[in-house]
Design a protein around this motif. Structure first.
Motif, PDB file in Angstrom:
ATOM      1  N   ASN A 101       0.363   0.575  -4.012  1.00 15.64           N
ATOM      2  CA  ASN A 101       0.027   0.127  -2.662  1.00 15.64           C
ATOM      3  C   ASN A 101       0.953  -0.970  -2.159  1.00 15.64           C
ATOM      4  OD1 ASN A 101      -2.115   1.895  -2.641  1.00 15.64           O
ATOM      5  ND2 ASN A 101      -3.644   0.356  -3.156  1.00 15.64           N
ATOM      6  N   TYR A 102       1.670  -1.626  -3.078  1.00 18.23           N
ATOM      7  CA  TYR A 102       2.543  -2.740  -2.693  1.00 18.23           C
ATOM      8  C   TYR A 102       4.013  -2.428  -2.972  1.00 18.23           C
ATOM      9  CZ  TYR A 102      -2.103  -4.734  -3.178  1.00 18.23           C
ATOM     10  OH  TYR A 102      -3.456  -4.959  -3.091  1.00 18.23           O
ATOM     11  N   ASP A 103       4.318  -1.149  -3.064  1.00 16.45           N
ATOM     12  CA  ASP A 103       5.697  -0.723  -3.297  1.00 16.45           C
ATOM     13  C   ASP A 103       6.495  -0.847  -1.993  1.00 16.45           C
ATOM     14  OD1 ASP A 103       8.091   0.678  -3.689  1.00 16.45           O
ATOM     15  OD2 ASP A 103       7.165   2.099  -5.060  1.00 16.45           O
ATOM     16  N   PRO A 104       7.522  -1.717  -1.950  1.00 16.73           N
ATOM     17  CA  PRO A 104       8.262  -1.922  -0.699  1.00 16.73           C
ATOM     18  C   PRO A 104       9.048  -0.697  -0.244  1.00 16.73           C
ATOM     19  CG  PRO A 104       9.319  -3.080  -2.526  1.00 16.73           C
ATOM     20  CD  PRO A 104       8.012  -2.571  -3.044  1.00 16.73           C
ATOM     21  N   PHE A 105       9.312   0.235  -1.158  1.00 14.84           N
ATOM     22  CA  PHE A 105      10.017   1.458  -0.748  1.00 14.84           C
ATOM     23  C   PHE A 105       9.084   2.391   0.030  1.00 14.84           C
ATOM     24  CE2 PHE A 105      12.406  -0.025  -4.466  1.00 14.84           C
ATOM     25  CZ  PHE A 105      13.689  -0.061  -3.922  1.00 14.84           C
ATOM     26  N   LEU A 106       7.787   2.356  -0.314  1.00 10.66           N
ATOM     27  CA  LEU A 106       6.803   3.169   0.413  1.00 10.66           C
ATOM     28  C   LEU A 106       6.264   2.433   1.638  1.00 10.66           C
ATOM     29  CD1 LEU A 106       4.722   4.561  -2.608  1.00 10.66           C
ATOM     30  CD2 LEU A 106       6.421   5.802  -1.247  1.00 10.66           C
ATOM     31  N   TYR A 107       6.061   1.105   1.479  1.00 11.38           N
ATOM     32  CA  TYR A 107       5.466   0.294   2.542  1.00 11.38           C
ATOM     33  C   TYR A 107       6.325  -0.953   2.782  1.00 11.38           C
ATOM     34  CZ  TYR A 107       1.535   3.140   0.933  1.00 11.38           C
ATOM     35  OH  TYR A 107       0.729   4.185   0.529  1.00 11.38           O
ATOM     36  N   LEU A 160       3.039  -6.760   1.813  1.00 15.50           N
ATOM     37  CA  LEU A 160       1.943  -7.716   1.802  1.00 15.50           C
ATOM     38  C   LEU A 160       1.486  -8.110   3.201  1.00 15.50           C
ATOM     39  CD1 LEU A 160       2.982 -10.023  -1.177  1.00 15.50           C
ATOM     40  CD2 LEU A 160       1.483  -8.021  -1.182  1.00 15.50           C
ATOM     41  N   SER A 161       2.097  -7.527   4.216  1.00 18.93           N
ATOM     42  CA  SER A 161       1.652  -7.791   5.594  1.00 18.93           C
ATOM     43  C   SER A 161       0.626  -6.751   6.023  1.00 18.93           C
ATOM     44  CB  SER A 161       2.841  -7.776   6.559  1.00 18.93           C
ATOM     45  OG  SER A 161       3.362  -6.466   6.681  1.00 18.93           O
ATOM     46  N   PHE A 162      -0.304  -7.169   6.870  1.00 14.36           N
ATOM     47  CA  PHE A 162      -1.327  -6.254   7.408  1.00 14.36           C
ATOM     48  C   PHE A 162      -0.758  -5.624   8.679  1.00 14.36           C
ATOM     49  CE2 PHE A 162      -5.268  -5.497   9.950  1.00 14.36           C
ATOM     50  CZ  PHE A 162      -5.874  -4.599   9.087  1.00 14.36           C
TER      51      PHE A 162
END
Length: 481
Positions: free
Chosen positions: A393-399, A403-405
């Protein structure tokens, strides 16, 4: 002096015994082909550390592996090749923990190929051996079919959504000018709404006695199966017995009255028009499953959505705009219908982003039915595998900026279909009540944001593991919008 020597001797003896027990447990589970890791104490394993530290427990295990590779080129190559996989002993069973996205996807998509549900014994004892999360094979297919018949799109449109709408209007109608614990209110909301869908008008007669027992049942599912007085497990088992008694009385009352009921229990009991014919024991386990699976996700997502909306005014403004537009086309007494629900694109995005960022579900458990090879590690028969999906859920490649909403990210519908989306599970065990849960949370948010403004009071703290919760409640002051 003699007393000091005795104390020192006792300390040394305890240290020696402790070291011996830890060493014995490590040797006991040492087998060629297993991934690295530690097993902790006999019986208890590392359960206490796992439940208390949560994500930090996972990071510590990873750090141990990284520390070990400095002195071993073989381990270094293993760490690079096999990813984040280690062994431990948690919740009463030797367990392989996988934080590897590809392996997690493989496990979730390949049930039946040596893998079955592996939920803790405490959960099986309290939820029942016939609940949909515990069974597999043809039994799972049959029980899932019976559940899907109760929450199909047609049932949501014609029966469940009107019931939810009526309940939410009433549940939220007395919040104005009050300080409320939104955690407690969403817990009650999720349970009472589900009871209303299951038992209709009969839910009113059992709800007050049912609620405290159900809350004890929930707490007992994630505990060591030790039936000592005062333990969460023992209270959970007793709560199950009390809930079964109440549900049996409800079923017997329905059969005696012979009235026609348009609710889930009514459909389960009408075997002549239902191709899924369940025994009373299966019906009771099905009801407990519906209540349990929907309760935590609906209540916690609702609470955390309120929290995130409070902290991000621009998101709240956009959400409120969407719901006021729906309300403007209706008379005050008009309910939310399925077309309204389909138009709530930003609301859906808020729910997905809340589920991702808060990580309501950390992972799922599977169990091996035979010795098998996974990522070149050998996993013995009967071991559990904890498919730990939290870090995805906190993978920067996917998202990006994970950590931002940012609910706007979900307006790109392709994100809902990306292969590492495990917010609602995966494979044949993806949450069957996903759309019903989204309908409940959406309806709650509709009436909440169109009726009220709110501000936090008290600076309450939040915990994220093993459950997302506010230990002292999450208090807000509510006023009319």
């Amino acid at each position: 002096m003699a007393v000091l020597l005795m104390v020192l001797a006792a300390v040394l003896f305890l240290f020696s015994v402790s070291s011996a027990l830890l060493r014995w447990n490590e040797v006991r589970y040492r087998k060629k082909g297993l991934p690295p890791g530690t097993m902790g104490w006999p019986v208890f394993g590392e359960t206490t550390e796992f439940l208390r530290q949560g994500p930090n427990f996972m990071k510590n295990q990873r750090a141990r592996l990284e520390g070990a590779v400095n002195s071993s080129p073989l381990l270094f190559a293993s760490l690079l090749m096999y990813g984040n996989i280690f062994k431990s002993h948690i919740l009463g069973c030797p367990t392989i923990v996988s934080m590897d996205p590809e392996l997690n996807r493989y496990i979730l998509m390949n049930e039946g190929k040596g893998l079955v549900p592996g939920y803790p014994q405490s959960m099986l004892d309290i939820l029942g051996n016939r609940n949909i999360a515990a069974v597999h094979g043809s039994t799972h297919k049959y029980m899932r079919g019976a559940l899907l018949a109760l929450i199909s799109p047609t049932m949501i449109r014609e029966q469940l959504l009107p019931t939810i709408d009526e309940f939410m209007r009433t549940h939220l109608s007395f919040w104005d000018t009050k300080i409320i614990d939104i955690q407690q209110m969403t817990k009650e909301m999720a349970l009472l709404s589900a009871l209303k869908q299951i038992a209709g008008a009969d839910s009113c007669s059992i709800s007050q006695a049912f609620m405290p027992e159900f809350f004890k049942l929930v707490l007992g599912t994630l505990s060591l199966p030790i039936a000592l007085p005062g333990t969460s497990y023992r209270r959970g088992v007793q709560a199950r017995k009390n809930i079964i008694r109440m549900l049996r009385q409800l079923i017997e009352g329905r059969r005696a009255s012979k009235l026609y009921h348009q609710d889930m229990l009514g459909r389960l009991l009408r075997t002549e028009e239902n191709k899924y014919k369940l025994t009373d024991e299966e019906i009771i386990d099905q009801i407990i499953t519906i209540l349990y699976s929907g309760y935590e996700t609906v209540s916690t997502t609702s609470m955390m959505a309120v929290k995130y909306l409070h902290d991000h005014p621009s998101v709240l403004q956009e959400l409120r705009k969407e719901h006021l537009a729906i309300r403007e086309k209706k008379r005050p007494e008009d309910p939310i219908d399925l077309n309204d629900l389909k138009s709530m694109c930003f609301t859906r995005a808020v729910i997905f982003e809340t589920s991702r960022l808060a990580t309501i579900v950390n992972g799922v458990l599977r169990k091996t039915t035979k010795e098998m090879e996974l990522n070149r590690f050998v996993v013995p028969k009967g071991w559990r595998i904890y498919v730990y999906t939290r870090e995805i859920n906190y993978d920067p490649f996917l998202y990006p900026d994970p950590l931002s909403f940012n609910p706007w990210r979900w307006l790109d519908k392709s994100l809902e279909s990306q292969k590492y989306l495990f917010i609602f599970g995966g494979g044949t065990r993806q949450c069957p009540g996903k759309e019903l849960g989204i309908a409940e949370i959406s309806t709650f948010l509709h009436y909440f944001v169109t009726r009220y403004r709110w501000e936090e009071v008290g600076g309450d703290s939040l915990m994220k593991f093993p459950r997302v919760e506010a230990p002292n409640g999450l208090h807000i002051r509510v006023s009319s919008h």
